[in-house]
Design a protein around this motif. Sequence first.
Motif, PDB file in Angstrom:
ATOM      1  N   LEU A  52       2.515  -9.737   5.039  1.00 47.91           N
ATOM      2  CA  LEU A  52       2.313  -8.557   4.207  1.00 47.91           C
ATOM      3  C   LEU A  52       0.835  -8.206   4.095  1.00 47.91           C
ATOM      4  O   LEU A  52       0.471  -7.056   3.845  1.00 47.91           O
ATOM      5  N   ARG A  53      -0.010  -9.210   4.274  1.00 48.24           N
ATOM      6  CA  ARG A  53      -1.449  -8.961   4.200  1.00 48.24           C
ATOM      7  C   ARG A  53      -1.860  -7.919   5.239  1.00 48.24           C
ATOM      8  O   ARG A  53      -2.738  -7.083   4.981  1.00 48.24           O
ATOM      9  N   GLY A  54      -1.213  -7.958   6.407  1.00 48.52           N
ATOM     10  CA  GLY A  54      -1.509  -6.971   7.434  1.00 48.52           C
ATOM     11  C   GLY A  54      -1.155  -5.562   6.991  1.00 48.52           C
ATOM     12  O   GLY A  54      -1.879  -4.601   7.277  1.00 48.52           O
ATOM     13  N   ALA A  55      -0.031  -5.430   6.266  1.00 44.37           N
ATOM     14  CA  ALA A  55       0.370  -4.120   5.762  1.00 44.37           C
ATOM     15  C   ALA A  55      -0.613  -3.620   4.709  1.00 44.37           C
ATOM     16  O   ALA A  55      -0.951  -2.430   4.657  1.00 44.37           O
ATOM     17  N   LEU A  56      -1.083  -4.531   3.854  1.00 46.87           N
ATOM     18  CA  LEU A  56      -2.061  -4.154   2.839  1.00 46.87           C
ATOM     19  C   LEU A  56      -3.378  -3.711   3.490  1.00 46.87           C
ATOM     20  O   LEU A  56      -4.014  -2.752   3.043  1.00 46.87           O
ATOM     21  N   ASP A  57      -3.757  -4.417   4.549  1.00 45.80           N
ATOM     22  CA  ASP A  57      -4.974  -4.035   5.282  1.00 45.80           C
ATOM     23  C   ASP A  57      -4.830  -2.628   5.863  1.00 45.80           C
ATOM     24  O   ASP A  57      -5.791  -1.854   5.900  1.00 45.80           O
ATOM     25  N   TRP A  58      -3.616  -2.321   6.344  1.00 40.94           N
ATOM     26  CA  TRP A  58      -3.359  -0.971   6.869  1.00 40.94           C
ATOM     27  C   TRP A  58      -3.585   0.070   5.786  1.00 40.94           C
ATOM     28  O   TRP A  58      -4.258   1.092   6.014  1.00 40.94           O
ATOM     29  N   ALA A  59      -3.067  -0.158   4.582  1.00 41.59           N
ATOM     30  CA  ALA A  59      -3.204   0.812   3.495  1.00 41.59           C
ATOM     31  C   ALA A  59      -4.665   1.009   3.120  1.00 41.59           C
ATOM     32  O   ALA A  59      -5.119   2.148   2.928  1.00 41.59           O
ATOM     33  N   TYR A 102       4.997   3.605   1.831  1.00 39.73           N
ATOM     34  CA  TYR A 102       4.311   4.853   1.513  1.00 39.73           C
ATOM     35  C   TYR A 102       3.296   4.600   0.401  1.00 39.73           C
ATOM     36  O   TYR A 102       3.373   3.605  -0.332  1.00 39.73           O
ATOM     37  N   ILE A 103       2.336   5.508   0.290  1.00 33.53           N
ATOM     38  CA  ILE A 103       1.285   5.412  -0.720  1.00 33.53           C
ATOM     39  C   ILE A 103       1.427   6.577  -1.696  1.00 33.53           C
ATOM     40  O   ILE A 103       1.674   7.714  -1.286  1.00 33.53           O
ATOM     41  N   GLN A 104       1.278   6.284  -2.973  1.00 32.51           N
ATOM     42  CA  GLN A 104       1.293   7.322  -4.002  1.00 32.51           C
ATOM     43  C   GLN A 104      -0.081   7.396  -4.665  1.00 32.51           C
ATOM     44  O   GLN A 104      -0.758   6.378  -4.831  1.00 32.51           O
ATOM     45  N   TRP A 253      -7.363   5.685  -7.300  1.00 32.50           N
ATOM     46  CA  TRP A 253      -6.326   4.694  -7.572  1.00 32.50           C
ATOM     47  C   TRP A 253      -5.033   5.079  -6.861  1.00 32.50           C
ATOM     48  O   TRP A 253      -4.504   6.172  -7.058  1.00 32.50           O
ATOM     49  N   PHE A 254      -4.484   4.129  -6.072  1.00 35.60           N
ATOM     50  CA  PHE A 254      -3.301   4.403  -5.258  1.00 35.60           C
ATOM     51  C   PHE A 254      -2.306   3.242  -5.345  1.00 35.60           C
ATOM     52  O   PHE A 254      -2.700   2.076  -5.492  1.00 35.60           O
ATOM     53  N   LEU A 255      -1.030   3.584  -5.226  1.00 37.68           N
ATOM     54  CA  LEU A 255       0.037   2.587  -5.277  1.00 37.68           C
ATOM     55  C   LEU A 255       0.741   2.522  -3.926  1.00 37.68           C
ATOM     56  O   LEU A 255       1.281   3.518  -3.449  1.00 37.68           O
ATOM     57  N   LEU A 256       0.717   1.346  -3.312  1.00 34.91           N
ATOM     58  CA  LEU A 256       1.444   1.119  -2.062  1.00 34.91           C
ATOM     59  C   LEU A 256       2.803   0.511  -2.387  1.00 34.91           C
ATOM     60  O   LEU A 256       2.885  -0.488  -3.110  1.00 34.91           O
ATOM     61  N   SER A 257       3.865   1.094  -1.865  1.00 31.23           N
ATOM     62  CA  SER A 257       5.215   0.554  -2.022  1.00 31.23           C
ATOM     63  C   SER A 257       5.831   0.417  -0.639  1.00 31.23           C
ATOM     64  O   SER A 257       5.688   1.314   0.200  1.00 31.23           O
ATOM     65  N   GLY A 258       6.502  -0.700  -0.387  1.00 35.54           N
ATOM     66  CA  GLY A 258       7.101  -0.853   0.930  1.00 35.54           C
ATOM     67  C   GLY A 258       7.904  -2.128   1.072  1.00 35.54           C
ATOM     68  O   GLY A 258       8.071  -2.897   0.125  1.00 35.54           O
ATOM     69  N   GLU A 259       8.396  -2.330   2.283  1.00 31.69           N
ATOM     70  CA  GLU A 259       9.219  -3.502   2.592  1.00 31.69           C
ATOM     71  C   GLU A 259       8.873  -4.010   3.986  1.00 31.69           C
ATOM     72  O   GLU A 259       8.729  -3.225   4.925  1.00 31.69           O
ATOM     73  N   LEU A 260       8.720  -5.314   4.094  1.00 31.30           N
ATOM     74  CA  LEU A 260       8.443  -5.942   5.379  1.00 31.30           C
ATOM     75  C   LEU A 260       9.688  -6.686   5.850  1.00 31.30           C
ATOM     76  O   LEU A 260      10.297  -7.439   5.090  1.00 31.30           O
ATOM     77  N   ARG A 261      10.053  -6.472   7.110  1.00 32.65           N
ATOM     78  CA  ARG A 261      11.246  -7.098   7.695  1.00 32.65           C
ATOM     79  C   ARG A 261      10.834  -8.095   8.767  1.00 32.65           C
ATOM     80  O   ARG A 261      10.142  -7.746   9.713  1.00 32.65           O
ATOM     81  N   LEU A 262      11.270  -9.334   8.596  1.00 33.99           N
ATOM     82  CA  LEU A 262      11.022 -10.387   9.576  1.00 33.99           C
ATOM     83  C   LEU A 262      12.360 -11.030   9.904  1.00 33.99           C
ATOM     84  O   LEU A 262      12.913 -11.786   9.105  1.00 33.99           O
ATOM     85  N   ALA A 268      10.091  -7.018  -0.339  1.00 31.60           N
ATOM     86  CA  ALA A 268       9.601  -5.761  -0.908  1.00 31.60           C
ATOM     87  C   ALA A 268       8.323  -6.036  -1.688  1.00 31.60           C
ATOM     88  O   ALA A 268       8.151  -7.117  -2.265  1.00 31.60           O
ATOM     89  N   THR A 269       7.437  -5.054  -1.731  1.00 30.45           N
ATOM     90  CA  THR A 269       6.167  -5.250  -2.427  1.00 30.45           C
ATOM     91  C   THR A 269       5.637  -3.957  -2.993  1.00 30.45           C
ATOM     92  O   THR A 269       5.990  -2.866  -2.524  1.00 30.45           O
ATOM     93  N   GLN A 270       4.787  -4.078  -4.007  1.00 33.58           N
ATOM     94  CA  GLN A 270       3.987  -2.978  -4.525  1.00 33.58           C
ATOM     95  C   GLN A 270       2.588  -3.512  -4.755  1.00 33.58           C
ATOM     96  O   GLN A 270       2.414  -4.670  -5.152  1.00 33.58           O
ATOM     97  N   ALA A 271       1.589  -2.685  -4.525  1.00 41.47           N
ATOM     98  CA  ALA A 271       0.204  -3.106  -4.728  1.00 41.47           C
ATOM     99  C   ALA A 271      -0.613  -1.925  -5.215  1.00 41.47           C
ATOM    100  O   ALA A 271      -0.482  -0.812  -4.696  1.00 41.47           O
ATOM    101  N   LEU A 272      -1.445  -2.176  -6.215  1.00 42.16           N
ATOM    102  CA  LEU A 272      -2.362  -1.148  -6.697  1.00 42.16           C
ATOM    103  C   LEU A 272      -3.694  -1.324  -5.976  1.00 42.16           C
ATOM    104  O   LEU A 272      -4.264  -2.421  -5.955  1.00 42.16           O
ATOM    105  N   ILE A 273      -4.186  -0.245  -5.381  1.00 44.46           N
ATOM    106  CA  ILE A 273      -5.427  -0.280  -4.610  1.00 44.46           C
ATOM    107  C   ILE A 273      -6.455   0.633  -5.267  1.00 44.46           C
ATOM    108  O   ILE A 273      -6.163   1.793  -5.582  1.00 44.46           O
ATOM    109  N   HIS A 274      -7.653   0.103  -5.474  1.00 51.62           N
ATOM    110  CA  HIS A 274      -8.758   0.900  -6.003  1.00 51.62           C
ATOM    111  C   HIS A 274      -9.697   1.246  -4.855  1.00 51.62           C
ATOM    112  O   HIS A 274     -10.277   0.358  -4.237  1.00 51.62           O
ATOM    113  N   ARG A 275      -9.831   2.522  -4.578  1.00 49.93           N
ATOM    114  CA  ARG A 275     -10.716   2.982  -3.518  1.00 49.93           C
ATOM    115  C   ARG A 275     -12.052   3.403  -4.126  1.00 49.93           C
ATOM    116  O   ARG A 275     -12.122   4.329  -4.923  1.00 49.93           O
TER     117      ARG A 275
END
Length: 286
Positions: A52-59, A102-104, A253-262, A268-275
């Motif tokens: 999931l860290r890779g997905a967070l890096d993408w965001a 997706y990002i909100q 301030w942005f919210l990432l919501s998503g799901e990783l399939r392995l 499923a995850t949510q993360a708050l990102i401060h830009r």
Amino acid sequence: MTRARQQGMAVINALVLVMAVSIATMGIVQRQSGLASQLASERDYLQANWLLRGALDWAVLVLRLDSQRTAVTHKGGLWAQALSELKVETPDKTRAAYFSGYIQDEQGKFNLALLLREGRVQAMYVQALEQLLRSIQQTPSLALELAQRLERAQAGQAPWPTHLQDFFPDAPVLAKQLEPYLSYLPQAKSLNVNTASAQVLAAVQPSVRLVEWRGLLEQRDRGQWFRDQADVQARLQAQEGLKGQTLTVRSEWFLLSGELRLDHSRVATQALIHRAADRSRIVWIR
């Protein structure tokens, strides 16, 4: 008992013993198989969490690129494009997972942190939230309940919330319904007029009617993004300045919501990102 009968009983007993041993062996094999499957699932789950860290890096990267391209945060930006099946590989490239999300823009929502200031409930924002809840067919009295929740936290009678779901621990469905309209950002004070809904804008800027905001936002969503608050006032043809919550055209301030399939595991995850201008950071992950 005849010798033949004794031999027959011995054969039956032997068959029963063999059957019992076979059943016991089958049970052991099944338990071992089940344990192996469980361990494999746990391994996949742990690895999926790591990937999931890779997905967070993408965001974080998308938000940085968007910031470099434009000084205005709007729904047509890079960050607003949903992601489907982004491939995320392990460092040795032996396994791959797929992330969709997706990002909100959290600054395009009503900020619940505005309900309390210096330990006091802010009646103006309680009324604004009541109007917002009414406009989206939710119970208006919920506004005061949320303000009192923050008041209890201030008094040390309840833990401070971290995210929206903390306000609704026993009502996850309601939290999900309110997510497009509400956020909790203690450090943010302004509302992004380029991403906010008409209902939210009408609530925090009550001098402008909901129908007027809807008309203005139709133009906005066709690509006529606002440049600044003066641009908003000019388009509204307002003679007086807007007196409600401060409006902005740039978000941090942005919210990432998503799901990783392995394989068969899904996380499923949510993360708050401060830009920020110098760097972006992940505030929390859940």
